[in-house]
Design an enzyme around this catalytic site. Structure first.
Site, PDB file in Angstrom:
ATOM      1  N   CYS A   1      -8.378  11.304   4.241  1.00  0.00           N
ATOM      2  CA  CYS A   1      -8.919  10.827   2.982  1.00  0.00           C
ATOM      3  C   CYS A   1      -9.053   9.306   2.873  1.00  0.00           C
ATOM      4  O   CYS A   1      -9.961   8.736   3.446  1.00  0.00           O
ATOM      5  CB  CYS A   1      -8.098  11.398   1.831  1.00  0.00           C
TER       6      CYS A   1
ATOM      7  N   LYS B   1      -0.468  10.896   6.784  1.00  0.00           N
ATOM      8  CA  LYS B   1      -1.370   9.924   6.150  1.00  0.00           C
ATOM      9  C   LYS B   1      -0.718   8.552   5.969  1.00  0.00           C
ATOM     10  O   LYS B   1       0.390   8.441   5.426  1.00  0.00           O
ATOM     11  CB  LYS B   1      -1.815  10.448   4.790  1.00  0.00           C
TER      12      LYS B   1
ATOM     13  N   GLU C   1      -8.009  18.053   3.343  1.00  0.00           N
ATOM     14  CA  GLU C   1      -6.687  17.501   3.024  1.00  0.00           C
ATOM     15  C   GLU C   1      -6.042  18.415   1.986  1.00  0.00           C
ATOM     16  O   GLU C   1      -6.733  18.951   1.104  1.00  0.00           O
ATOM     17  CB  GLU C   1      -6.867  16.093   2.423  1.00  0.00           C
TER      18      GLU C   1
END
Ligand code: ING
Length: 305
Positions: free
Chosen positions: A167, A122, A42
């Site tokens: 994440c 995300k 990421e």
């Protein structure tokens, strides 16, 4: 063969050309180890700037990529094409359209010809939007990024179906299930995870355990390979966990980094292993009963819900 290219700290002062140089070196190592695909973390191009507070919009925007590839990332795409490698890349996306700026924590899948196969933004943004002066470091993803608006997508790639999470997404079972329902066989996940959780220091001792637990369960319960790739080490005063790993659809962790710096690991990811579980234990059509998944909440006593 899939490679995970873990990256050590990126200093605020380390420019993209130097970072891309590190990434190309990791890509060459992955190629030498027989990889077809290499996965980067990421926000792989810069220091993880949500760890500090700034109100200066220009300073914030300097951490983002307006174009992908742009002039400073093109060498990565060129080297991938030269080596015949596909790759996963996490980066901070500045989308300017109709005069409006939108900022996302983004990842892409790129094929060996340099074509972007798919993009993900995300969805689960952890942390907080306001500056917490009392905290040893910030997590201001809610301040700097919008919630991803593309959903969880899956694409035909490298002989199977590939998807992405980023994440904090890996801590939520829904992230894997939405991909599992699309038949994802490989799930790529970059992460920047501090060792210390300012809001809950008692969790710190379990950081690596939780890292593996959530990805191993996601892999097993959705019959998919999960490739978790860290940006690791002490970056701008924030110590981040390493432990990049490749997890089989069995739930077994088949490869793990042993350092907290730049390191490549590889695994032969046999997609038939996932099919074996998807056709038996996790045959969703035969065994899941979504029509019965209703919830009944009975409140007793004075306490409101
Ligand atoms: N980082 C962390 C992560 O989800 C975090 C934030 C750490 C949340 C530990 C909860 C517990 O791994 C990012 N960037 O999402």
């Amino acid at each position: 063969m899939i490679a995970a290219a873990q990256m050590g700290p990126i200093a605020r002062t380390q420019g993209r050309p130097a970072v891309v140089h590190r990434m190309i070196d990791l890509m060459r190592q992955a190629k030498a180890l027989g990889a077809q695909v290499v996965a980067y973390p990421e926000a792989a191009l810069t220091a993880f700037f949500p760890h500090w507070f700034t109100e200066d919009e220009d300073e914030v925007d300097a951490w983002f990529e307006r174009d992908m590839p742009g002039p400073q990332t093109q060498p990565l795409f060129d080297e991938a094409r030269r080596l015949g490698l596909g790759f996963h890349l996490g980066y901070c996306e500045l989308d300017v359209s109709a005069g409006q700026k939108r900022r996302f924590n983004t990842s892409i899948l790129v094929d060996a010809s340099g074509r972007i196969i798919g993009k993900y933004r995300k969805i689960h943004l952890p942390g907080h939007a306001e500056h917490r002066a009392e905290s040893p470091f910030q997590n201001l993803e809610k301040r700097y990024f919008e919630v991803g608006d593309l959903g969880f997508g899956a694409w035909q790639a490298w002989g199977g179906v590939a998807g992405m999470i980023i994440c904090n997404d890996r801590r939520w079972p829904e992230s894997y299930r939405v991909l599992g329902l699309q038949g994802a066989e490989m799930i790529f996940c970059g992460y920047n995870t501090p060792v210390h959780h300012p809001g809950a220091p008692e969790h710190d001792r379990l950081g690596q355990f939780h890292n593996e637990l959530c990805m191993q369960s996601g892999a097993y319960q959705n019959s998919a390979w999960v490739i978790g790739v860290a940006k690791a080490g002490l970056e701008e005063g924030v110590d981040m966990i390493a432990g990049s790993c490749i997890i089989a659809p069995t739930g077994e962790l088949v490869a793990r980094c042993s350092s907290n710096g730049d390191e490549v690991i590889v695994a032969r990811c046999d997609l038939d292993l996932g099919r074996s579980y998807r056709e038996t234990t996790f045959n969703f059509a035969r065994h899941r009963r979504t029509e019965h998944y209703h919830m009944i909440v009975e409140r007793t006593g004075a306490t409101p819900p």
